[in-house]
Design a protein around this motif. Structure first.
Motif, PDB file in Angstrom:
ATOM      1  N   LEU A   1       0.827  -1.196   0.000  1.00 55.64           N
ATOM      2  CA  LEU A   1       0.000   0.000   0.000  1.00 55.64           C
ATOM      3  C   LEU A   1       0.866   1.253   0.000  1.00 55.64           C
ATOM      4  N   HIS A   2       0.720   2.058  -1.045  1.00 57.39           N
ATOM      5  CA  HIS A   2       1.383   3.356  -1.115  1.00 57.39           C
ATOM      6  C   HIS A   2       0.569   4.265  -2.024  1.00 57.39           C
TER       7      HIS A   2
ATOM      8  N   ASN B   1       3.601   1.222   5.884  1.00 56.01           N
ATOM      9  CA  ASN B   1       4.108   1.286   4.510  1.00 56.01           C
ATOM     10  C   ASN B   1       3.628   2.557   3.816  1.00 56.01           C
ATOM     11  N   LEU B   2       2.357   2.874   3.996  1.00 53.18           N
ATOM     12  CA  LEU B   2       1.796   4.074   3.383  1.00 53.18           C
ATOM     13  C   LEU B   2       2.443   5.334   3.966  1.00 53.18           C
ATOM     14  N   ASP B   3       2.626   5.373   5.264  1.00 51.85           N
ATOM     15  CA  ASP B   3       3.209   6.529   5.937  1.00 51.85           C
ATOM     16  C   ASP B   3       4.646   6.775   5.473  1.00 51.85           C
ATOM     17  N   VAL B   4       5.446   5.725   5.420  1.00 55.67           N
ATOM     18  CA  VAL B   4       6.849   5.889   5.038  1.00 55.67           C
ATOM     19  C   VAL B   4       6.975   6.267   3.567  1.00 55.67           C
TER      20      VAL B   4
ATOM     21  N   ALA C   1       1.642  18.921   2.270  1.00 54.75           N
ATOM     22  CA  ALA C   1       0.788  17.884   1.691  1.00 54.75           C
ATOM     23  C   ALA C   1       1.007  16.543   2.389  1.00 54.75           C
ATOM     24  N   ALA C   2       2.276  16.243   2.698  1.00 55.25           N
ATOM     25  CA  ALA C   2       2.566  14.991   3.397  1.00 55.25           C
ATOM     26  C   ALA C   2       1.871  14.965   4.754  1.00 55.25           C
ATOM     27  N   ASP C   3       1.822  16.103   5.427  1.00 58.97           N
ATOM     28  CA  ASP C   3       1.163  16.163   6.734  1.00 58.97           C
ATOM     29  C   ASP C   3      -0.327  15.873   6.631  1.00 58.97           C
TER      30      ASP C   3
ATOM     31  N   ILE D   1      -3.707   9.039   8.022  1.00 59.01           N
ATOM     32  CA  ILE D   1      -3.204   7.743   8.475  1.00 59.01           C
ATOM     33  C   ILE D   1      -3.366   7.611   9.984  1.00 59.01           C
ATOM     34  N   ARG D   2      -3.092   8.698  10.714  1.00 58.28           N
ATOM     35  CA  ARG D   2      -3.292   8.653  12.164  1.00 58.28           C
ATOM     36  C   ARG D   2      -4.757   8.400  12.513  1.00 58.28           C
TER      37      ARG D   2
END
Length: 361
Positions: free
Chosen positions: A255-256, A288-291, A306-308, A314-315
């Motif tokens: 998952l990404h 996996n998605l977070d990294v 955007a990453a935040d 995800i959190r």
């Protein structure tokens, strides 16, 4: 990235991964590469016409360049659609008028069909748009298109909408009732540790990115720590239970952001490629998605703001599925280690691979 041990990894002095390969008078630009058995390297390249070409480097036989969209081990592959992926003798994907056709070695199509029906069915029930199987043969699977735009191509507004929709649908998928156990493989912490170990072995065998020759002790240290931490998860008990015993839930296992689409017209989120679906701990996919968001920032493909937005989604999903913070961080570290090794094989991203490994302490 993680704020640990800044500067503990020496600066990269040359990628030591080929950017171009010349064979039979043709100059090919390398897109990416993979390690294989017995020292064989597989390369996916572009020729002067911009077409994808598969090439292998065998220490016994030298370089072998395959014709465009032809591969004797993938007999269904023909130069008729737009070739998107070609790993020699392993797998190819092409875009055709009806959708996407995956070309596989003999017997591989059955697993893809099963995973598309099982994991894809759960995803559809959770609210994701998913590909449908349109046809199958011994060597290929034909899949329908999924409406939407790749996440990295979205406007900031649509990026936020996409992650908001994902954070609602993902917990529904994870909580979905799985089918008969024989349709699923189990991927626990020990299995993840084995995957990480295999990638470190590849880096050492091929000296990917020049890392193994210069940082042998450092690689040993990182691998030992990550495998130890994963082993501690295996020895412990999961913080909560899922639809099957041991805290195992349906997992994509790859998952990404590149596996997700968003359709601004319908607010629909698409989910792709269920080939690696397993039962795993709920923290595996989230990590996996977070990294991968960290990775996109380091690649210069995504801004921190955007990453935040993605990290917040995800959190929220982690809380909704009852993820354990310690287990989630352990899987994050394992993902960083694995991706650092994977991207060491891609010349344009060797400095990024070094930074990922540096962040592991």
């Amino acid at each position: 990235m993680t704020g640990r041990a800044a500067g503990s990894w020496p600066a990269l002095v040359g990628a030591r991964e080929p950017q171009e390969i010349e064979i039979d008078g043709e100059r090919l630009v390398v897109r990416r590469s993979w390690p294989g058995k017995n020292g064989v390297r597989s390369y996916e390249c572009c020729d002067a016409s911009g077409r994808i070409r598969a090439l292998t480097d065998d220490p016994r036989r030298g370089l072998t360049l395959l014709p465009h969209a032809r591969d004797r081990k993938l007999p269904s592959l023909r130069p008729c659609g737009q070739l998107l992926v070609h790993r020699a003798g392993k797998r190819a994907v092409e875009r055709v008028s009806r959708g996407y056709r995956k070309h596989l070695r003999a017997g591989g199509s059955g697993d893809v069909v099963t995973a598309t029906h099982t994991m894809g069915g759960l995803a559809a029930s959770a609210g994701f748009a998913v590909p449908r199987v349109l046809g199958t043969s011994e060597h290929s699977v034909m899949l329908s298109t999924v409406p939407g735009v790749p996440l990295l191509e979205l406007s900031p507004e649509d990026w936020g909408r996409a992650w908001g929709r994902w954070s609602v649908a993902w917990p529904r998928l994870v909580r979905g009732a799985v089918g008969p156990s024989e349709q699923w493989q189990v991927h626990d912490a020990a299995a993840e540790a084995a995957v990480v170990a295999k990638w470190f072995e590849h880096v050492r065998e091929y000296d990917a990115g020049g890392l193994a020759g210069r940082f042998a002790e450092r690689l040993d240290e990182v691998e030992t720590r990550v495998r130890r931490d994963l082993s501690s998860l295996q020895a412990g008990s999961c913080c909560s239970t899922g639809p099957v015993g041991g805290g195992m839930v349906p997992a994509h296992r790859d998952l990404h952001d590149g596996q997700m689409l968003f359709d601004p017209a319908t607010n629909g989120v698409g989910l792709l490629d269920f080939d690696t679906a397993v039962l795993a701990e709920r923290e595996l996919d989230l990590a996996n998605l977070d990294v991968h968001l960290e990775l996109r920032v380091m690649q210069g493909l995504l801004g921190e703001a955007a990453a935040d937005v993605g990290r917040q989604a995800i959190r929220q999903a982690a809380v909704a599925v009852g993820a354990d913070a310690r287990r989630l961080e352990t899987y994050r570290e394992a993902t960083r280690a694995r991706l650092g090794c994977v991207y060491a094989f891609r010349w344009q991203w060797v400095p990024v691979a070094e930074r990922m490994l540096e962040g592991l302490g």
